[in-house]
Design an enzyme around this catalytic site. Structure first.
Site: not given
Ligand code: SIN
Length: 271
Positions: A101, A103, A246, A261
């Site tokens: 995806h 974000d 990612h 994050r």
């Molecule tokens: C995310 O922000 O999608 C999580 C990425 C992660 O935990 O590595």
């Protein structure tokens, strides 16, 4: 590719990802930040090790890039709605980001960047994969690129039940975006549909849309477009959601992994 006077930039692969040395994200001069920004546009996702960020220094680093984004539904930490909690343990039913995806692409103005600081890791595993969506676009045949250039897609989010009893911060977003977007800073074209949020190509019949999206979701998984990052405590990754997808691998159950994050607002995607 840029040349750098203040930082060292070590690519992870020729296509995507670089490790940066010589930068303390809590104390950045304008010169160092400018080099980080240039390296980020070149390599799409940057990795930093040994960064002891406080909530405030993490948020301040995000603000160097732009106004901060608030996730529609995820829990947040230390009283800052802009500091999203990333946490998985033996009681979790899912982890954040387990599936390809970009974000919150269902936002009308999807986030430009996400900056993840990992604070505890499992004994093994918990890596994150990143894929280059310029490369994904460029690897398609010219007739397919020409078709995709004319199309738009509906992105929808539904976080119901994903974060336990945490009350959502706002309505779950939905938006229509071009299937191929032009990056506002580099001018390059990138594929902008993802399995997490993209539901339908507007101009096509349902069966055509389903078939084409299935093909594109498989296409972005090509390892030729990817890098894989193995986290340490106090590693930071900073990715560009405009040209990167990612996925976070959840291979460490029942162990725990946590961090925070900070996400930076972006602008409305255009062809
Ligand atoms: C995310 O922000 O999608 C999580 C990425 C992660 O935990 O590595």
């Amino acid at each position: 590719m840029g040349s750098y006077r203040h930082i060292e930039v070590e690519p992870l692969t020729p296509t995507i990802g670089a490790t940066i040395r010589g930068a303390n994200l809590s104390q950045l001069s304008d010169d160092v930040f400018e080099e980080i920004h240039a390296a980020w546009l070149d390599h799409l996702v940057l990795f930093f090790r040994d960064q002891e960020l406080t909530p405030e220094s993490h948020l301040d680093f995000g603000r160097r890039l732009g106004e901060l984004h608030i996730h529609p539904a995820a829990p947040y930490s230390h009283g800052y709605r802009e500091l999203m909690t990333i946490h998985t343990d033996s009681r979790s039913h899912r982890n954040n980001g387990n599936g390809w995806h970009s974000d919150v692409s269902a936002d009308v103005e999807p986030p430009m960047s996400s900056i993840l600081h990992i604070e505890s890791i499992p004994s093994h595993g918990g890596d994150t994969l990143f894929a280059n969506m310029y490369a994904a676009y460029e690897a398609l045949s010219a007739p397919m690129r020409d078709l995709l250039d004319t199309l738009s897609a509906r992105h929808e989010s539904d976080y119901t039940g994903q974060y336990g009893d945490h009350k959502p911060q706002r309505e779950f977003p939905r938006a229509i975006h071009p299937v191929i977007r032009t990056h506002p800073e580099t001018g390059r074209k990138a594929l902008f549909v993802n399995a997490g949020f993209t539901k339908r190509i507007i101009e096509l019949a349902r069966e055509e849309s389903d078939g084409l999206l299935r093909m594109l979701f498989e296409h972005v998984k090509d390892p030729n477009f990817q890098c894989r990052f193995q986290w340490d405590v106090n590693s930071v990754a900073m990715w560009d959601n405009r040209c990167v997808q990612h996925m976070a691998v959840w291979d460490y159950y029942p162990e725990s992994r946590s961090g925070h994050r900070v996400t930076v607002k972006g602008d409305r995607p255009f062809h």
